[in-house]
Write a protein that holds these residues in place. Structure first.
Motif, PDB file in Angstrom:
ATOM      1  N   VAL A 294       7.495  15.709   7.544  1.00 15.24           N
ATOM      2  CA  VAL A 294       6.621  17.255   6.897  1.00 15.24           C
ATOM      3  C   VAL A 294       5.860  16.688   5.434  1.00 15.24           C
ATOM      4  N   GLY A 295       4.692  16.800   5.077  1.00 18.04           N
ATOM      5  CA  GLY A 295       4.720  16.751   4.244  1.00 18.04           C
ATOM      6  C   GLY A 295       3.027  15.940   4.112  1.00 18.04           C
ATOM      7  N   GLU A 296       2.557  15.219   3.628  1.00 20.83           N
ATOM      8  CA  GLU A 296       1.543  14.240   3.618  1.00 20.83           C
ATOM      9  C   GLU A 296       1.417  13.103   4.273  1.00 20.83           C
ATOM     10  N   THR A 297       0.433  12.937   5.201  1.00 20.73           N
ATOM     11  CA  THR A 297       0.259  11.770   5.785  1.00 20.73           C
ATOM     12  C   THR A 297       0.359  10.305   4.714  1.00 20.73           C
ATOM     13  N   TRP A 298       0.017   9.643   4.335  1.00 19.69           N
ATOM     14  CA  TRP A 298       0.118   8.479   3.736  1.00 19.69           C
ATOM     15  C   TRP A 298      -0.689   7.598   4.405  1.00 19.69           C
ATOM     16  N   LEU A 299      -1.497   6.690   3.438  1.00 18.36           N
ATOM     17  CA  LEU A 299      -2.192   5.328   3.989  1.00 18.36           C
ATOM     18  C   LEU A 299      -1.285   4.153   2.274  1.00 18.36           C
ATOM     19  N   GLN A 300      -0.974   2.806   3.335  1.00 16.05           N
ATOM     20  CA  GLN A 300      -0.804   2.261   2.406  1.00 16.05           C
ATOM     21  C   GLN A 300      -1.127   0.912   2.756  1.00 16.05           C
ATOM     22  N   TRP A 301      -1.177  -0.064   1.147  1.00 19.44           N
ATOM     23  CA  TRP A 301      -1.992  -0.952   1.728  1.00 19.44           C
ATOM     24  C   TRP A 301      -1.614  -2.186  -0.201  1.00 19.44           C
ATOM     25  N   GLY A 302      -1.566  -3.141   0.148  1.00 19.39           N
ATOM     26  CA  GLY A 302      -1.479  -3.480  -0.918  1.00 19.39           C
ATOM     27  C   GLY A 302      -1.745  -5.213  -0.578  1.00 19.39           C
ATOM     28  N   GLU A 303      -0.972  -6.238  -1.667  1.00 23.67           N
ATOM     29  CA  GLU A 303      -1.060  -7.963  -1.347  1.00 23.67           C
ATOM     30  C   GLU A 303       0.197  -8.327  -0.347  1.00 23.67           C
ATOM     31  N   ASP A 304       1.190  -6.920  -0.639  1.00 14.87           N
ATOM     32  CA  ASP A 304       2.086  -8.254   0.438  1.00 14.87           C
ATOM     33  C   ASP A 304       2.106  -6.952   1.631  1.00 14.87           C
ATOM     34  N   GLN A 305       1.353  -6.122   2.281  1.00 16.98           N
ATOM     35  CA  GLN A 305       1.081  -5.276   3.543  1.00 16.98           C
ATOM     36  C   GLN A 305       0.912  -6.589   4.640  1.00 16.98           C
ATOM     37  N   GLY A 306       0.176  -7.248   4.387  1.00 21.45           N
ATOM     38  CA  GLY A 306      -0.645  -8.310   5.605  1.00 21.45           C
ATOM     39  C   GLY A 306       1.359  -8.534   6.973  1.00 21.45           C
ATOM     40  N   ALA A 307       1.911  -9.142   5.974  1.00 24.21           N
ATOM     41  CA  ALA A 307       3.205  -9.601   6.511  1.00 24.21           C
ATOM     42  C   ALA A 307       3.419  -9.255   8.481  1.00 24.21           C
TER      43      ALA A 307
ATOM     44  N   TYR B 178     -12.282  -4.639  19.881  1.00 26.62           N
ATOM     45  CA  TYR B 178     -12.003  -6.902  20.449  1.00 26.62           C
ATOM     46  C   TYR B 178     -12.156  -7.662  19.237  1.00 26.62           C
ATOM     47  N   MET B 179     -12.247  -7.475  18.344  1.00 29.17           N
ATOM     48  CA  MET B 179     -12.561  -8.189  16.999  1.00 29.17           C
ATOM     49  C   MET B 179     -11.656  -7.993  16.183  1.00 29.17           C
ATOM     50  N   VAL B 180     -10.831  -8.309  15.515  1.00 30.99           N
ATOM     51  CA  VAL B 180      -9.871  -8.051  14.829  1.00 30.99           C
ATOM     52  C   VAL B 180     -10.191  -8.328  13.419  1.00 30.99           C
ATOM     53  N   SER B 181     -10.231  -7.308  12.431  1.00 31.25           N
ATOM     54  CA  SER B 181     -10.289  -7.572  11.083  1.00 31.25           C
ATOM     55  C   SER B 181      -9.649  -8.893  10.875  1.00 31.25           C
ATOM     56  N   SER B 182      -8.645  -9.239  10.776  1.00 34.18           N
ATOM     57  CA  SER B 182      -8.200 -10.833  10.482  1.00 34.18           C
ATOM     58  C   SER B 182      -9.292 -12.234  10.574  1.00 34.18           C
ATOM     59  N   LEU B 183     -10.356 -12.072  11.238  1.00 33.39           N
ATOM     60  CA  LEU B 183     -11.262 -12.849  11.726  1.00 33.39           C
ATOM     61  C   LEU B 183     -12.213 -12.604  10.608  1.00 33.39           C
ATOM     62  N   PHE B 184     -12.292 -11.572   9.406  1.00 34.76           N
ATOM     63  CA  PHE B 184     -13.248 -11.689   8.578  1.00 34.76           C
ATOM     64  C   PHE B 184     -12.852 -11.773   7.051  1.00 34.76           C
ATOM     65  N   LYS B 185     -11.090 -11.877   6.977  1.00 34.32           N
ATOM     66  CA  LYS B 185     -10.683 -12.151   6.154  1.00 34.32           C
ATOM     67  C   LYS B 185     -10.944 -13.293   4.942  1.00 34.32           C
TER      68      LYS B 185
ATOM     69  N   LEU C 119     -14.362 -13.669   4.149  1.00 38.95           N
ATOM     70  CA  LEU C 119     -14.838 -13.124   3.277  1.00 38.95           C
ATOM     71  C   LEU C 119     -14.935 -11.911   2.388  1.00 38.95           C
ATOM     72  N   ILE C 120     -14.214 -11.207   2.401  1.00 42.45           N
ATOM     73  CA  ILE C 120     -13.428 -10.631   1.359  1.00 42.45           C
ATOM     74  C   ILE C 120     -12.346 -11.105   0.907  1.00 42.45           C
ATOM     75  N   ASP C 121     -12.768 -10.204  -0.562  1.00 39.84           N
ATOM     76  CA  ASP C 121     -11.872 -11.038  -1.825  1.00 39.84           C
ATOM     77  C   ASP C 121     -10.188 -10.286  -2.150  1.00 39.84           C
ATOM     78  N   ASP C 122     -10.469  -9.481  -1.205  1.00 36.15           N
ATOM     79  CA  ASP C 122      -8.679  -8.804  -0.890  1.00 36.15           C
ATOM     80  C   ASP C 122      -8.482  -8.532   0.508  1.00 36.15           C
ATOM     81  N   PRO C 123      -7.898  -9.427   1.427  1.00 30.86           N
ATOM     82  CA  PRO C 123      -7.770  -9.429   2.508  1.00 30.86           C
ATOM     83  C   PRO C 123      -6.655  -7.954   2.596  1.00 30.86           C
ATOM     84  N   SER C 124      -6.318  -8.275   1.542  1.00 33.52           N
ATOM     85  CA  SER C 124      -4.772  -7.184   2.345  1.00 33.52           C
ATOM     86  C   SER C 124      -5.707  -5.579   2.840  1.00 33.52           C
ATOM     87  N   ARG C 125      -6.859  -5.668   2.330  1.00 35.34           N
ATOM     88  CA  ARG C 125      -7.686  -4.662   1.660  1.00 35.34           C
ATOM     89  C   ARG C 125      -7.930  -4.084   3.548  1.00 35.34           C
ATOM     90  N   LEU C 126      -8.268  -4.915   4.357  1.00 31.95           N
ATOM     91  CA  LEU C 126      -8.643  -4.943   5.344  1.00 31.95           C
ATOM     92  C   LEU C 126      -7.538  -4.304   6.892  1.00 31.95           C
TER      93      LEU C 126
END
Length: 186
Positions: free
Chosen positions: A1-14, A165-172, A174-181
């Motif tokens: 119950v409550g708000e939906t949360w989006l999360q991101w961060g440098e430790d997100q990608g593991a 079919y092309m996962v975002s990690s293929l372009f990691k 090219l992005i300064d902070d790929p944890s945002r993908l």
């Protein structure tokens, strides 16, 4: 119950990393992973501007759906004629939803007011909290897009690919902070 949360961060990608619930707070918060690392958290209500790149069948539907649901949405496409076609399509689509009783005339007008067609990625991405990529399924085209997006988008926005079919990690690289993908399929 409550708000939906989006999360991101440098430790997100593991892979397989699990996180605990975040306590609802105003503004940005931290989420604590079970291994005691922290990452930034954004509530859906923090999202004010959505950028969608690609005005094809998927991109235009994603963008108009975001506008219908109250987000200030900016759609861009590399081909100017596509934006002209999207403008016509969106007007017909909204009129059709009103005619079928799915939207009120006021809801359709509100959506149209939040649905912006712009000629450049820079204009579409400026100030966006989320950028959704729905462009041509071609690796070279996407590589150039992500290279340009890295310069155009805010450094803290979420970048989601709608690719089938092309996962975002293929372009990691090219992005300064790929944890945002993120991968997202509409």
């Amino acid at each position: 119950v409550g708000e939906t949360w989006l999360q991101w961060g440098e430790d997100q990608g593991a892979a397989g990393e699990r996180c605990g619930p975040a306590a609802p707070v105003k503004g940005k918060a931290k989420i604590k992973f079970y291994n005691n690392r922290e990452a930034n958290v954004m509530k859906v209500s923090d999202v004010k501007k959505v950028c969608v790149a690609g005005g094809g069948q998927m991109g235009r539907q994603i963008a108009l759906n975001a506008a219908i649901h109250g987000f200030d949405t900016y759609l861009t496409d590399a081909i100017a004629d596509v934006l002209t076609a999207v403008d016509k399509w969106s007007a017909e689509y909204l009129e059709g939803r009103v005619a079928k009783g799915k939207l009120t005339a006021e809801q359709a007008a509100d959506a149209k007011a939040k649905f912006h067609l712009v000629p450049t990625l820079q204009e579409a991405a400026e100030g966006a909290q989320i950028v959704i990529e729905a462009i041509l399924e071609d690796r070279e085209v996407k590589t150039e897009f992500y290279r340009n997006l890295n310069e155009a988008a805010p450094k803290d926005c979420i970048i989601a690919s709608n690719s089938s079919y092309m996962v975002s990690s293929l372009f990691k690289d090219l992005i300064d902070d790929p944890s945002r993908l993120a991968n997202m399929h509409y």
